[in-house]
Design a protein around this motif. Structure first.
Motif, mmCIF file in Angstrom:
data_model
loop_
_atom_site.group_PDB
_atom_site.id
_atom_site.type_symbol
_atom_site.label_atom_id
_atom_site.label_comp_id
_atom_site.label_asym_id
_atom_site.label_seq_id
_atom_site.Cartn_x
_atom_site.Cartn_y
_atom_site.Cartn_z
ATOM 1 N N LYS A 209 -25.913 -16.179 4.014
ATOM 2 C CA LYS A 209 -26.379 -15.755 5.351
ATOM 3 C C LYS A 209 -27.788 -16.314 5.577
ATOM 4 C CE LYS A 209 -22.858 -13.097 6.399
ATOM 5 N NZ LYS A 209 -21.934 -13.956 5.628
ATOM 6 N N CYS A 210 -27.883 -17.137 6.602
ATOM 7 C CA CYS A 210 -29.184 -17.744 6.912
ATOM 8 C C CYS A 210 -29.274 -17.885 8.424
ATOM 9 C CB CYS A 210 -29.310 -19.108 6.230
ATOM 10 S SG CYS A 210 -30.908 -19.882 6.526
ATOM 11 N N ASN A 211 -30.480 -17.902 8.953
ATOM 12 C CA ASN A 211 -30.655 -18.056 10.397
ATOM 13 C C ASN A 211 -30.795 -19.525 10.797
ATOM 14 O OD1 ASN A 211 -33.052 -18.205 9.024
ATOM 15 N ND2 ASN A 211 -34.287 -17.261 10.633
ATOM 16 N N LEU A 212 -30.770 -20.437 9.818
ATOM 17 C CA LEU A 212 -30.940 -21.858 10.153
ATOM 18 C C LEU A 212 -29.699 -22.677 9.791
ATOM 19 C CD1 LEU A 212 -34.633 -22.636 9.072
ATOM 20 C CD2 LEU A 212 -33.794 -21.675 11.210
ATOM 21 N N GLN A 213 -29.729 -23.915 10.251
ATOM 22 C CA GLN A 213 -28.673 -24.881 9.933
ATOM 23 C C GLN A 213 -29.381 -26.213 9.648
ATOM 24 O OE1 GLN A 213 -26.060 -25.620 13.236
ATOM 25 N NE2 GLN A 213 -24.611 -26.822 12.022
ATOM 26 N N CYS A 214 -30.083 -26.251 8.546
ATOM 27 C CA CYS A 214 -30.860 -27.458 8.233
ATOM 28 C C CYS A 214 -29.917 -28.642 8.028
ATOM 29 C CB CYS A 214 -31.688 -27.230 6.980
ATOM 30 S SG CYS A 214 -32.834 -25.866 7.149
ATOM 31 N N ARG A 215 -30.398 -29.823 8.398
ATOM 32 C CA ARG A 215 -29.531 -31.000 8.361
ATOM 33 C C ARG A 215 -29.021 -31.323 6.970
ATOM 34 N NH1 ARG A 215 -30.128 -34.689 13.187
ATOM 35 N NH2 ARG A 215 -31.226 -33.361 14.663
ATOM 36 N N MET A 216 -29.838 -31.027 5.942
ATOM 37 C CA MET A 216 -29.424 -31.398 4.585
ATOM 38 C C MET A 216 -28.652 -30.276 3.902
ATOM 39 S SD MET A 216 -32.500 -30.276 5.035
ATOM 40 C CE MET A 216 -33.596 -28.989 4.514
ATOM 41 N N CYS A 217 -28.456 -29.137 4.614
ATOM 42 C CA CYS A 217 -27.821 -27.981 3.971
ATOM 43 C C CYS A 217 -26.292 -28.064 4.079
ATOM 44 C CB CYS A 217 -28.374 -26.705 4.600
ATOM 45 S SG CYS A 217 -28.133 -25.277 3.535
ATOM 46 N N ASN A 218 -25.629 -27.004 3.695
ATOM 47 C CA ASN A 218 -24.162 -27.015 3.606
ATOM 48 C C ASN A 218 -23.622 -25.587 3.729
ATOM 49 O OD1 ASN A 218 -24.206 -25.721 0.905
ATOM 50 N ND2 ASN A 218 -25.362 -27.582 0.463
ATOM 51 N N PHE B 27 -22.079 -23.705 1.779
ATOM 52 C CA PHE B 27 -22.278 -22.845 0.605
ATOM 53 C C PHE B 27 -23.588 -22.057 0.736
ATOM 54 C CE2 PHE B 27 -23.911 -22.185 -3.717
ATOM 55 C CZ PHE B 27 -22.833 -21.542 -4.297
ATOM 56 N N SER B 28 -24.586 -22.677 1.385
ATOM 57 C CA SER B 28 -25.899 -22.039 1.497
ATOM 58 C C SER B 28 -26.181 -21.427 2.860
ATOM 59 C CB SER B 28 -27.011 -23.043 1.176
ATOM 60 O OG SER B 28 -26.876 -23.498 -0.132
ATOM 61 N N THR B 29 -25.515 -21.905 3.901
ATOM 62 C CA THR B 29 -25.674 -21.254 5.211
ATOM 63 C C THR B 29 -24.332 -21.226 5.942
ATOM 64 O OG1 THR B 29 -26.744 -21.265 7.366
ATOM 65 C CG2 THR B 29 -26.517 -23.406 6.314
ATOM 66 N N SER B 30 -23.945 -20.040 6.349
ATOM 67 C CA SER B 30 -22.668 -19.915 7.058
ATOM 68 C C SER B 30 -22.737 -20.613 8.420
ATOM 69 C CB SER B 30 -22.291 -18.442 7.218
ATOM 70 O OG SER B 30 -23.343 -17.765 7.873
ATOM 71 N N GLY C 72 -31.702 -18.671 -1.257
ATOM 72 C CA GLY C 72 -30.771 -18.341 -0.191
ATOM 73 C C GLY C 72 -29.418 -18.958 -0.227
ATOM 74 N N GLY C 73 -28.876 -18.815 1.011
ATOM 75 C CA GLY C 73 -29.244 -18.188 2.297
ATOM 76 C C GLY C 73 -30.748 -17.968 2.500
ATOM 77 N N GLU C 74 -31.039 -17.114 3.448
ATOM 78 C CA GLU C 74 -32.440 -16.752 3.655
ATOM 79 C C GLU C 74 -32.669 -15.366 3.049
ATOM 80 O OE1 GLU C 74 -35.357 -17.964 4.318
ATOM 81 O OE2 GLU C 74 -36.023 -15.908 4.015
ATOM 82 N N THR D 84 -38.170 -19.280 0.673
ATOM 83 C CA THR D 84 -37.850 -18.786 2.023
ATOM 84 C C THR D 84 -38.168 -19.839 3.078
ATOM 85 O OG1 THR D 84 -38.561 -17.229 3.735
ATOM 86 C CG2 THR D 84 -40.122 -17.613 1.969
ATOM 87 N N ASN D 85 -37.423 -19.792 4.182
ATOM 88 C CA ASN D 85 -37.726 -20.736 5.265
ATOM 89 C C ASN D 85 -38.882 -20.227 6.144
ATOM 90 O OD1 ASN D 85 -36.622 -18.905 7.194
ATOM 91 N ND2 ASN D 85 -34.580 -19.815 6.960
ATOM 92 N N ILE D 86 -39.411 -19.065 5.802
ATOM 93 C CA ILE D 86 -40.617 -18.470 6.397
ATOM 94 C C ILE D 86 -40.532 -18.311 7.929
ATOM 95 C CG2 ILE D 86 -42.222 -20.503 6.615
ATOM 96 C CD1 ILE D 86 -43.078 -17.348 4.686
ATOM 97 N N ILE E 23 -35.452 -31.208 11.579
ATOM 98 C CA ILE E 23 -34.703 -31.138 10.302
ATOM 99 C C ILE E 23 -34.126 -29.743 10.106
ATOM 100 C CG2 ILE E 23 -34.872 -31.354 7.789
ATOM 101 C CD1 ILE E 23 -37.287 -33.231 8.227
ATOM 102 N N ARG E 24 -34.921 -28.724 10.405
ATOM 103 C CA ARG E 24 -34.540 -27.336 10.098
ATOM 104 C C ARG E 24 -34.156 -26.623 11.395
ATOM 105 N NH1 ARG E 24 -35.763 -24.831 5.387
ATOM 106 N NH2 ARG E 24 -35.714 -26.409 3.778
ATOM 107 N N HIS E 25 -33.062 -27.024 11.944
ATOM 108 C CA HIS E 25 -32.559 -26.508 13.214
ATOM 109 C C HIS E 25 -32.093 -25.055 13.065
ATOM 110 C CE1 HIS E 25 -30.500 -26.689 17.088
ATOM 111 N NE2 HIS E 25 -29.543 -26.005 16.489
HETATM 112 S S1 SF4 Z 1 -31.803 -25.144 3.582
HETATM 113 FE FE1 SF4 Z 1 -32.315 -22.971 3.322
HETATM 114 S S2 SF4 Z 1 -33.192 -22.425 5.301
HETATM 115 FE FE2 SF4 Z 1 -32.096 -24.293 5.632
HETATM 116 S S3 SF4 Z 1 -30.058 -23.671 6.306
HETATM 117 FE FE3 SF4 Z 1 -29.959 -23.961 4.110
HETATM 118 S S4 SF4 Z 1 -30.309 -21.957 3.257
HETATM 119 FE FE4 SF4 Z 1 -31.014 -21.883 5.394
#
Ligand code: SF4
Length: 378
Positions: free
Chosen positions: A75-84, A86-89, A142-144, A173-175, A208-210
C-alpha cells in the motif's frame, strides 16, 4: 530466521559465495562503494565470530533477534516510474498498458498483488511480541510505511510492552506524509532515523515519483529539520535512486540540501538495477560524459566545503563508475516505449521536464539513423 532460503544464504555467505539476492551490495562494492552489507557488518562486527560459531552445519541458528526489517505490504500513495506492483498496488491497473509484453502480469499475479493482506494477520504481531526482547532496531520500508496502520500498531505494542526506549526505529519513506499520530509515537522510542526517498529537485521528483507534490515534500523535510530534537529524530538522510531520469540533474538536489541544519548535506546515492531500461547504463555516451562532469563537480564542491560523511561522499564515485561500466543503449527503444506510454496516461512530457535528457536521446537516435544509412550506402 531458519527458513530454507535463509539457511542456504547463510551457508553460502560462510563459504564466501555471493548469492543472486545480494546483487545490489555486490555491484556497489565492485565499484568501490559502501554497500548496506559493509555498513551492517561494521555495526555488528563484535558479534560476527560468535554468530559463526553458533551456526549449525545445516545453516540454521538460534539467537535473539537484534534487528528486524519489515515490508508491510504494497500500500503506497505513489506510483513511481521505477516501481512495480509488488511494492505499490497503484501499479497493478496500469502495468500491462504501459509495460512491454515481456513484462506483462498474468491475471493470477495481478490478483495476488491486489490481495496483499498478510500484514493484517495476527501471527505477525504474535511473532513481534515473542521476538522483541533483545531487539535494538526495527526498520520499516514499503509500500509507504508511514501510511501503514500495521506499522503504527506495532509501535504502540512495543510501547505498551515497555521495550520502546531500547529500540531505534528507522524508515525508508517517500516523505509525502508525516501523520501526527506517528510523530507522537516516535517520542517514546530511543531514536528515529529517516531515509527520505527523493529522486530529483522539484518537478523532476514529481515526474519520477508520480503523483507526489514537491511543495508537500519540501514542507515535510523542513518540518523534520526544524523539529528533529522534539520528535526524537536523530538522523535524516535523503536517499536518491540514481537512474536514467536524474543522472544529469542530481547536482540540483545536492544544492537543495544546503539549506538544512539537521538533514545531512550529502545524498545517499544508490544505483537502480531494475528495470534495466531505466538504469544510468542505458544513457548514450555523450549523456554519460556530461552526467559524469556534473557529478565530479558536486564531488569537488563537497570537498571544498569540507563536508564529511565519507561513506556517502565515496558513493558518488561509485555511481559514476557504475554508469560508465557498460553500454546498455540497446535498451533505449524499450525505455522510450514505456516512458511514452506512462507520459501519455499521466498527461506529462519528458521533453518539458527533462530537456537535457531529451536532447541527448534525440541526438543518439539521429546518430544511429546516420550510421544505418551510411552502412546501407556502403
Ligand atoms: S518506490 Fe516507494 S514510494 Fe515509490 S511507489 Fe514504490 S513503494 Fe511507493
Amino acid at each position: 530466521m531458519n527458513a530454507e532460503m535463509m539457511k542456504e544464504l547463510r551457508l553460502k555467505m560462510l563459504n564466501g559465495e555471493w548469492s543472486s539476492v545480494c546483487t545490489r551490495c555486490f555491484e556497489t562494492e565492485k565499484n568501490g562503494g559502501n554497500s548496506r552489507r559493509i555498513i551492517e557488518n561494521a555495526d555488528y562486527n563484535h558479534l560476527i565470530a560468535s554468530l559463526k560459531e553458533k551456526t549449525k552445519p545445516d545453516g540454521s541458528i538460534e539467537v535473539e533477534f537484534k534487528s528486524i526489517d519489515y515490508r508491510l505490504g504494497n500500500k503506497c500513495n505513489l506510483q513511481c516510474r521505477m516501481c512495480n506492483p509488488f511494492s505499490t498496488s497503484n501499479w497493478i491497473k496500469d502495468w500491462n498498458d504501459i509495460k512491454t509484453k515481456s513484462e506483462h502480469l498474468s491475471v493470477e499475479l495481478a490478483d495476488y498483488y491486489s490481495g496483499f493482506n498478510w500484514p493484517e494477520e495476527s501471527y505477525l504481531f504474535d511473532e513481534l511480541r515473542e521476538k522483541l526482547k533483545g531487539v535494538q532496531r526495527i526498520h520499516f520500508a514499503g509500500g509507504e510505511p508511514l501510511l501503514s496502520p500495521q506499522m503504527s500498531r506495532m509501535l504502540k505494542e512495543i510501547i505498551a510492552l515497555g521495550y520502546s526506549r531500547n529500540i531505534i526505529v528507522s524508515y525508508n519513506t517517500n516523505i509525502t506524509v508525516l501523520p501526527k499520530e506517528v510523530l507522537e509515537l516516535w517520542k517514546q522510542f530511543k531514536e528515529v532515523r529517516i531515509l527520505a526517498s527523493i529522486d530529483g529537485f522539484g518537478e523532476v521528483n514529481e515526474y519520477i515519483r508520480h503523483p507526489s507534490r514537491w511543495s508537500v515534500i519540501d514542507k515535510n523535510l523542513c518540518y523534520l529539520d526544524e523539529h528533529a530534537e522534539e520528535l526524537n529524530v536523530s538522523e535524516v538522510i535523503v536517499s536518491c535512486t540514481v537512474q536514467i531520469y536524474n543522472a544529469l540533474s542530481i547536482a540540483e538536489l545536492f544544492d537543495y540540501l544546503k539549506k538544512f541544519k539537521k538533514i545531512l548535506p550529502v545524498l545517499n546515492l544508490s544505483n537502480l538495477f531494475y528495470p534495466e531500461y531505466l538504469s544510468t547504463q542505458v544513457l548514450p555516451a555523450e549523456a554519460k560524459k556530461e552526467a559524469t562532469r556534473r557529478l565530479e563537480k558536486v564531488l569537488q564542491d563537497l570537498n571544498e566545503r569540507h563536508v564529511t560523511h565519507k561513506y556517502l561522499v565515496d558513493n558518488i564515485q561509485q555511481t559514476i563508475a557504475f554508469m560508465n561500466e557498460k553500454d546498455c543503449t540497446h535498451f533505449i527503444p524499450q525505455f522510450k516505449k514505456t516512458n511514452a506510454a506512462f507520459d501519455k496516461k499521466k498527461n506529462v512530457k519528458l521533453s518539458a521536464v527533462l530537456p537535457d535528457l531529451n536532447k541527448f536521446l534525440i541526438n543518439f537516435t539521429l546518430d544511429q539513423l546516420v550510421q544505418e544509412s551510411d552502412s546501407q550506402g556502403n
